[in-house]
Design a protein around this motif. Sequence first.
Motif, PDB file in Angstrom:
ATOM      1  N   ARG A 353      25.747  43.388  44.861  1.00 53.91           N
ATOM      2  CA  ARG A 353      27.091  43.915  45.074  1.00 53.91           C
ATOM      3  C   ARG A 353      28.150  42.901  44.670  1.00 53.91           C
ATOM      4  O   ARG A 353      29.162  43.249  44.049  1.00 53.91           O
ATOM      5  N   THR A 354      27.926  41.630  44.993  1.00 50.46           N
ATOM      6  CA  THR A 354      28.904  40.600  44.641  1.00 50.46           C
ATOM      7  C   THR A 354      29.056  40.485  43.130  1.00 50.46           C
ATOM      8  O   THR A 354      30.184  40.366  42.608  1.00 50.46           O
ATOM      9  N   GLU A 359      32.300  41.392  38.193  1.00 50.50           N
ATOM     10  CA  GLU A 359      32.455  41.883  36.826  1.00 50.50           C
ATOM     11  C   GLU A 359      33.562  42.929  36.740  1.00 50.50           C
ATOM     12  O   GLU A 359      34.382  42.916  35.813  1.00 50.50           O
ATOM     13  N   MET A 360      33.589  43.859  37.684  1.00 57.09           N
ATOM     14  CA  MET A 360      34.624  44.888  37.663  1.00 57.09           C
ATOM     15  C   MET A 360      36.003  44.300  37.918  1.00 57.09           C
ATOM     16  O   MET A 360      37.004  44.741  37.338  1.00 57.09           O
ATOM     17  N   GLY A 361      36.073  43.267  38.763  1.00 52.16           N
ATOM     18  CA  GLY A 361      37.354  42.617  39.014  1.00 52.16           C
ATOM     19  C   GLY A 361      37.857  41.851  37.816  1.00 52.16           C
ATOM     20  O   GLY A 361      39.051  41.879  37.494  1.00 52.16           O
ATOM     21  N   TYR A 362      36.966  41.157  37.107  1.00 52.30           N
ATOM     22  CA  TYR A 362      37.366  40.423  35.909  1.00 52.30           C
ATOM     23  C   TYR A 362      37.822  41.368  34.803  1.00 52.30           C
ATOM     24  O   TYR A 362      38.656  41.003  33.968  1.00 52.30           O
ATOM     25  N   LEU A 363      37.250  42.566  34.763  1.00 49.98           N
ATOM     26  CA  LEU A 363      37.683  43.543  33.759  1.00 49.98           C
ATOM     27  C   LEU A 363      39.015  44.192  34.113  1.00 49.98           C
ATOM     28  O   LEU A 363      39.597  44.880  33.287  1.00 49.98           O
ATOM     29  N   ILE A 366      38.980  47.187  38.984  1.00 43.87           N
ATOM     30  CA  ILE A 366      39.276  47.302  40.413  1.00 43.87           C
ATOM     31  C   ILE A 366      40.008  46.057  40.859  1.00 43.87           C
ATOM     32  O   ILE A 366      39.981  45.014  40.188  1.00 43.87           O
ATOM     33  N   THR A 367      40.668  46.141  41.982  1.00 37.31           N
ATOM     34  CA  THR A 367      41.371  45.000  42.553  1.00 37.31           C
ATOM     35  C   THR A 367      40.565  44.436  43.715  1.00 37.31           C
ATOM     36  O   THR A 367      39.619  45.053  44.202  1.00 37.31           O
ATOM     37  N   ARG A 368      40.975  43.241  44.149  1.00 40.31           N
ATOM     38  CA  ARG A 368      40.319  42.658  45.316  1.00 40.31           C
ATOM     39  C   ARG A 368      40.580  43.488  46.568  1.00 40.31           C
ATOM     40  O   ARG A 368      39.767  43.508  47.488  1.00 40.31           O
ATOM     41  N   PRO A 386      45.675  43.907  39.898  1.00 46.04           N
ATOM     42  CA  PRO A 386      44.454  43.588  39.150  1.00 46.04           C
ATOM     43  C   PRO A 386      44.519  42.200  38.538  1.00 46.04           C
ATOM     44  O   PRO A 386      45.589  41.697  38.200  1.00 46.04           O
ATOM     45  N   LEU A 387      43.369  41.582  38.396  1.00 43.48           N
ATOM     46  CA  LEU A 387      43.288  40.282  37.750  1.00 43.48           C
ATOM     47  C   LEU A 387      43.394  40.446  36.236  1.00 43.48           C
ATOM     48  O   LEU A 387      42.918  41.436  35.679  1.00 43.48           O
TER      49      LEU A 387
END
Length: 432
Positions: A353-354, A359-363, A366-368, A386-387
């Motif tokens: 999950r981490t 990966e989704m956050g770096y793309l 999704i946001t934190r 978003p990042l």
Amino acid sequence: MGRFYDMFYKRGEEPELSDVVRVNLPPGFAPTPAGYGALMSIDYAACEQTKARSMASLPFSVVNHRRSGSERLTNHPLAKLLNGMANEEMTAPALMAWTVLRRDTFGNAYWFIEWNRGRIEAIWPITATVQHNYDRDAPNGYRTTYTVAPGDDHVPAGTYFNHEVVNICTHVTKDGIKGKSLAKLAAEEIGLSLDLERFYRSMLRNGNHHLGHVELPAGNVINDEKKLSALRTAIDMKSGITEAGRAPIFGYGAKWVADQQTMKDASVIEQQKWVLHQVCRACNVPPWKVYDGDQTTYAGGQQSNIDYVTDTIVPDVRCIEIALHPVLASCGLPNAQAKFRVQGLMRGDDATRTQYYREMGYLGAITREDVRDLEDFDPLEGIGLPLFPLNYGTVNADGTVNVFNSTNAEKPTEPGDGSQTGVGGTSVPNQE
């Protein structure tokens, strides 16, 4: 053919009910394979309980789609009802559990949407008979009606439109409106399941744990009723759970002779597994979900859990989401969508999950804040944006690359060399 199947489908003879548990049924109740009588099978009850518990655990939301983006309406009446008390007497999880059992057992489950001055007040299960009607000459949106007769304790008798009655049917249907009862389709296997359960109960009750019979010496014939009664009493003393292991004493030269066929030869356990698998196939529940995990490993269990959600739960919740569209349209939200969140059922181990969230956050997908919401953590301020990966750029139609720097990420001002050193730029040749 199973006794359960014979009991409700054979009409030429009266079934033997001497050792069947008798229950006082309410007037008009008929325990048929297409009714709640199917719950007499532990296999069917286990499959239905598995799906009901999964469906009852899903959070619900209303998402409104606009040109500017999507908005989750957490305060919408439908979202509040399906995340709390569906009505004054029933919680939302209880309503979902009832829906799963009612739909699979009878083919259709119906919700009654209680309106009050244009606002949804409650959602009630309809236990009365519902008749479908279609008038092609009626205005669009009012052609389909549902007649509830004679009504029940919470839903008055009458004719309602599709924003007042929600129809949820099984995936086995001929016309897409009336579903087929999964219990009725699996009546043969359910009957076999009951037969095997009755077989084990009879073995324990009669005490014949080791298949065998009583033999008398050659030429010894007992014609005296008292002697026969004494011999039957000795055999009966061998029966029952409390007498298991105690050696019986037979008179008149009688002895207990074990049969050559054993319980292992009868393959009763294999038959029970086969019946369970058949019922699981009919209910679309993997056997390992009902604790038949002979061939399930931990590594394979993670993927199996995902397969269970995608193949069993998602199609079921999708039907409910679409069936609620007329209700949302009547609320003035024609572009809104009912949404059950199934991510909680697909959680893997912490490391997997981490990595997924990272990966989704770096793309920037999704946001934190989304991650904390998915993990049921308390919200934090300042993590809703978003990042933006600074070592990436955007590719233009002519093949040039826009590389952004941290000082002006939205509007680069200086040309860059594409060296990924953080220098901003607007038009960099795409070197292949």
